[in-house]
Write a protein that holds these residues in place. Structure first.
Motif, PDB file in Angstrom:
ATOM      1  N   ALA A 137     150.120  86.252   7.248  1.00 59.45           N
ATOM      2  CA  ALA A 137     149.806  87.244   7.957  1.00 59.45           C
ATOM      3  C   ALA A 137     150.423  88.662   7.415  1.00 59.45           C
ATOM      4  N   ALA A 138     151.690  88.612   6.946  1.00 58.06           N
ATOM      5  CA  ALA A 138     152.036  89.930   6.368  1.00 58.06           C
ATOM      6  C   ALA A 138     151.435  90.235   5.145  1.00 58.06           C
ATOM      7  N   ALA A 139     150.735  89.465   4.317  1.00 59.18           N
ATOM      8  CA  ALA A 139     150.060  89.757   3.293  1.00 59.18           C
ATOM      9  C   ALA A 139     148.755  90.517   3.795  1.00 59.18           C
ATOM     10  N   ALA A 140     148.078  89.861   4.686  1.00 60.06           N
ATOM     11  CA  ALA A 140     146.647  90.310   5.357  1.00 60.06           C
ATOM     12  C   ALA A 140     146.966  91.842   5.762  1.00 60.06           C
ATOM     13  N   LEU A 141     147.908  91.965   6.256  1.00 57.98           N
ATOM     14  CA  LEU A 141     148.245  93.333   6.925  1.00 57.98           C
ATOM     15  C   LEU A 141     148.616  94.503   5.950  1.00 57.98           C
ATOM     16  N   GLY A 142     148.831  93.898   4.405  1.00 57.82           N
ATOM     17  CA  GLY A 142     149.327  94.766   3.730  1.00 57.82           C
ATOM     18  C   GLY A 142     150.494  95.232   3.520  1.00 57.82           C
ATOM     19  N   LEU A 143     151.345  94.646   4.210  1.00 59.67           N
ATOM     20  CA  LEU A 143     152.876  95.165   4.013  1.00 59.67           C
ATOM     21  C   LEU A 143     153.340  94.809   2.667  1.00 59.67           C
ATOM     22  N   PRO A 144     154.102  95.815   2.120  1.00 59.89           N
ATOM     23  CA  PRO A 144     154.572  95.479   0.856  1.00 59.89           C
ATOM     24  C   PRO A 144     155.633  94.456   0.733  1.00 59.89           C
ATOM     25  N   ARG A 145     155.718  94.035  -0.400  1.00 58.09           N
ATOM     26  CA  ARG A 145     156.555  92.606  -0.432  1.00 58.09           C
ATOM     27  C   ARG A 145     157.778  92.751  -0.090  1.00 58.09           C
TER      28      ARG A 145
ATOM     29  N   GLN B  68     157.856  92.504   3.623  1.00 55.87           N
ATOM     30  CA  GLN B  68     157.635  91.244   3.888  1.00 55.87           C
ATOM     31  C   GLN B  68     158.716  90.273   4.058  1.00 55.87           C
TER      32      GLN B  68
ATOM     33  N   ASN C  39     139.257  88.897   1.467  1.00 52.45           N
ATOM     34  CA  ASN C  39     140.511  90.108   1.506  1.00 52.45           C
ATOM     35  C   ASN C  39     141.390  89.603   0.469  1.00 52.45           C
TER      36      ASN C  39
ATOM     37  N   LEU D   4     147.631  94.840  -1.823  1.00 48.74           N
ATOM     38  CA  LEU D   4     148.143  94.840  -0.455  1.00 48.74           C
ATOM     39  C   LEU D   4     147.526  96.027   0.155  1.00 48.74           C
TER      40      LEU D   4
ATOM     41  N   ARG E 156     143.930  95.303   1.532  1.00 48.45           N
ATOM     42  CA  ARG E 156     143.757  94.503   2.576  1.00 48.45           C
ATOM     43  C   ARG E 156     143.878  95.243   3.731  1.00 48.45           C
ATOM     44  N   ALA E 157     144.861  96.365   3.831  1.00 45.53           N
ATOM     45  CA  ALA E 157     145.111  96.905   5.090  1.00 45.53           C
ATOM     46  C   ALA E 157     144.173  97.545   5.830  1.00 45.53           C
TER      47      ALA E 157
ATOM     48  N   PHE F 101     143.754  84.967  12.246  1.00 47.36           N
ATOM     49  CA  PHE F 101     143.885  83.550  11.960  1.00 47.36           C
ATOM     50  C   PHE F 101     143.621  82.695  13.048  1.00 47.36           C
TER      51      PHE F 101
ATOM     52  N   ASN G 282     149.352  83.506  13.972  1.00 46.96           N
ATOM     53  CA  ASN G 282     150.268  84.026  13.146  1.00 46.96           C
ATOM     54  C   ASN G 282     150.962  85.256  13.663  1.00 46.96           C
TER      55      ASN G 282
ATOM     56  N   PHE H 283     154.095  87.448  14.732  1.00 53.40           N
ATOM     57  CA  PHE H 283     155.522  87.359  14.208  1.00 53.40           C
ATOM     58  C   PHE H 283     156.449  87.072  15.424  1.00 53.40           C
TER      59      PHE H 283
ATOM     60  N   VAL I 218     152.543 100.653   6.108  1.00 50.03           N
ATOM     61  CA  VAL I 218     151.499 100.783   5.048  1.00 50.03           C
ATOM     62  C   VAL I 218     150.601 101.880   5.287  1.00 50.03           C
TER      63      VAL I 218
ATOM     64  N   ARG J 201     146.426  93.633  16.589  1.00 51.10           N
ATOM     65  CA  ARG J 201     147.308  93.996  15.472  1.00 51.10           C
ATOM     66  C   ARG J 201     146.227  94.020  14.273  1.00 51.10           C
TER      67      ARG J 201
ATOM     68  N   LEU K 159     145.074  98.598  12.255  1.00 52.66           N
ATOM     69  CA  LEU K 159     144.891  99.391  10.962  1.00 52.66           C
ATOM     70  C   LEU K 159     143.503  99.923  10.739  1.00 52.66           C
TER      71      LEU K 159
END
Lengths: 330, 271
Positions: free
Chosen positions: A198-206, A209, B69, B104, B107-108, B114, B118, B120, B136, B180, B184
């Motif tokens: 989910a974090a990767a899909a939102l494009g959060l930097p590593r 994350q 993606n 990344l 992907r934003a 999902f 997922n 948080f 981002v 969520r 973006l």
């Protein structure tokens, strides 16, 4: 068809309720545990015996205990023990975090190096490591830098490597890091893979994350194990007494070497170790609560307070009273 | 009958009347171990279109979606979104994989919802929505929060802004997950079986949100088993089997008059 009809008439709904207490719902009776009460009684007797022995045995020499508990030299030893613990814990967990990330990295070289470190350090008894570092500091006295491991421990001044205290912190931190690495790694692995996706899909930097998504959740697993490790470290500081560092245990040894009152002095050390471990346990409880946020509908198991025990005792008492009343009615 | 197969799909030249192609998938191949999950998939989705992907489990639907993606790296083929190559950079006739940082960033602009939500769990609902726009897109926290509250209102959950996700029902969690993804402002939304983890009575509230998005002209690709939803909302239905698209067309054709025997067999089981 006729079968169903007869079935219904054969079992009227009133049959469920006991005829003696009509117009009343049947009361549920929880399962009794007489064995538990026997266990409680045995435990109480044993505790009483222990307390009696502690108070009456003259060998324990409580007056000496009282005289030395807050002795300035003992307090100084406690303070040094705390310093050793804090410094080695900070350095150990910092290096442990790096090692854990190395073991989780995609680079096979980093993984192997980190695993090799953990393997070696875990395999050598702490006492041996302590003596090794103590002697190594002699070997490398004239070299300013020279420890072939990561930069984690250099938050302490490098020149302190040459004295016994520096060697002690180094030894404890190096050992701590190996265990901390495994604890952190277990914590990171415990986070659901979907969270990273989910974090990767939102494009959060590593890095983000890791810092915002993975670590806060990993802390749920890390906190109890890390607290255990911290408490073990705190007590393991007594091992560096072999280097004549005036921490709590060595201070106590020096005093009983002079006065020959071994047992009361050991009790002094014990009292301090127990007291400070208790402080750490309270700290652990607070940390676990902090990271239990959002973990389950009722806030998670660590949110339960000791009050629950009192409530259960009261419920048991109420139940007994109800049963007594019921008995007298019959 | 204008039923198309993979070999016939592939006209992308945009005429004045038709909206531009947003998602352009070409010749995707992907193997896991020795098993080829995607065996040459082509797919075009135009702006504002809803494409529903149907097919038996193991047919490669989810892998296709995750390749779009770049959550899944492919062995061959490519994906373009708004004419931007995803996950790669073209130099001559070669595709060089991009650095993770750049992937990344790409992907934003591709929203992903999902099956298991997922969300948080350690962040409140509104924090879940604020995180990515701040990190981002560089929005200010206040700005992101304002947008988050608007989106929560859109999915009917403005009163849950400060709740933790585990206190919500599955349907509510999935609606938060959709909000969520929307935070973006993505060019396309990808749904990976968004209702498969839900109790039957909660499916409707999530599909209502998706339908509402469809009406407002959001470009979407939805992998689902909800045939009724496909019939009602889809502009185009894609049927996948064994790593290939075997049939594709408007729902009235694919669902009510399937030509391919495998589509017929699948629909006869689920309808």
């Amino acid at each position: 068809m006729s079968i169903t009809t007869s079935d219904i008439t054969a079992s009227p709904p009133t049959a469920v309720v006991a005829p003696a207490r009509k117009a009343q719902q049947p009361r549920t009776v929880p399962l009794r545990h007489p064995g538990r009460w026997v266990g409680v009684a045995v435990a109480l007797v044993l505790l009483a015996q222990l307390a009696h022995a502690l108070v009456t045995n003259p060998g324990l020499d409580w007056p000496t205990f009282r005289a030395y508990l807050f002795d300035p030299s003992v307090l100084q030893g406690v303070w040094l023990t705390v310093q050793l613990t804090v410094l080695s814990a900070l350095a150990g967990f910092a290096l442990g975090l790096v090692l854990a990330l190395m073991r989780l990295s995609r680079s096979p070289l980093l993984r192997v190096v980190a695993y090799g470190y953990v393997w070696l350090v875990r395999s050598v008894p702490l006492l041996v490591q302590v003596l090794f570092w103590f002697n190594l500091s002699y070997l490398y006295q004239r070299i300013q830098i020279g420890v072939p491991f990561g930069p984690g421990f250099f938050s302490i001044a490098t020149n302190s490597l040459v004295n016994a205290m520096g060697a002690a912190v180094l030894a404890l931190a190096v050992n701590e890091a190996a265990f901390a690495a495994e604890i952190v790694r277990a914590g990171v692995l415990s986070v659901d893979a979907g969270q990273l996706e989910a974090a990767a899909a939102l494009g959060l930097p590593r890095r983000r994350q890791l810092r915002r998504i993975v670590m806060p959740q990993a802390m749920r697993t890390i906190a109890p194990a890390a607290a255990n490790q911290l408490i073990a470290l705190f007590k393991n500081t007594s091992i560096v007494s072999v280097m004549a560092i005036m921490e709590l245990f060595y201070t106590v040894q020096v005093i009983y070497g002079r006065t020959s009152r071994v047992v009361p002095m050991l009790l002094v050390a014990t009292a301090w170790y127990v007291a400070l471990t208790t402080v750490l346990s309270v700290f652990q409880y607070a940390v676990e609560r902090r990271f239990a946020r959002g973990a389950g509908r009722d806030g998670g198991p660590t949110r339960q307070r000791p009050v629950h025990l009192l409530r259960r005792l009261r419920a048991a008492f109420d139940d007994l009273r109800a049963r007594a009343a019921e008995g007298s009615l019959r | 009958m204008t039923t198309t197969t993979t070999t016939e799909v592939g006209t992308t030249e945009a005429s004045a009347a038709t909206p531009p192609v947003v998602v352009d998938v070409r010749g995707l191949r992907k193997s896991f171990g020795g098993h080829e999950v995607l065996r040459g998939v082509d797919l075009q989705v135009r702006a504002g279109e809803v494409t529903v992907v149907l097919g038996p489990s193991g047919s490669g639907k989810s892998t296709l979606l995750r390749s779009i993606n770049h959550l899944e790296k492919v062995d061959a083929g490519y994906v373009r979104i708004d004419d931007e190559l995803i996950g790669y950079r073209q130099v001559g006739d070669r595709l060089h994989e991009l650095r993770e940082r750049d992937v990344l960033r790409q992907r934003a602009r591709i929203g992903f919802v999902f099956q298991q939500f997922n969300l948080f769990p350690h962040l409140t609902v509104v924090e879940n929505l604020v995180e990515a726009p701040v990190a981002v897109l560089g929005r200010s926290r206040d700005q992101a929060r304002e947008l988050a509250l608007t989106l929560l209102e859109r999915v009917g959950l403005q009163d849950k802004a400060d709740a933790y996700p585990r206190r919500l029902s599955g349907g509510q969690q999935q609606r938060v997950a959709i909000a969520r993804a929307l935070a973006l402002e993505p060019k396309v939304l990808l749904f990976d079986e968004p209702t498969s983890a839900l109790d039957p009575e909660l499916v409707g509230e999530v599909l209502d949100v998706v339908k509402d998005l469809a009406r407002s002209g959001t470009t979407m690709i939805v992998v689902t088993h909800e045939i009724g939803f496909a019939r009602e909302v889809a502009d185009s239905v894609v049927f996948m089997d064994d790593g290939q698209i075997v049939e594709q067309g408007p729902p009235a054709e694919v669902l009510d008059d399937p030509q391919h025997p495998r589509t017929q067999a699948f629909l006869s089981k689920v309808l």
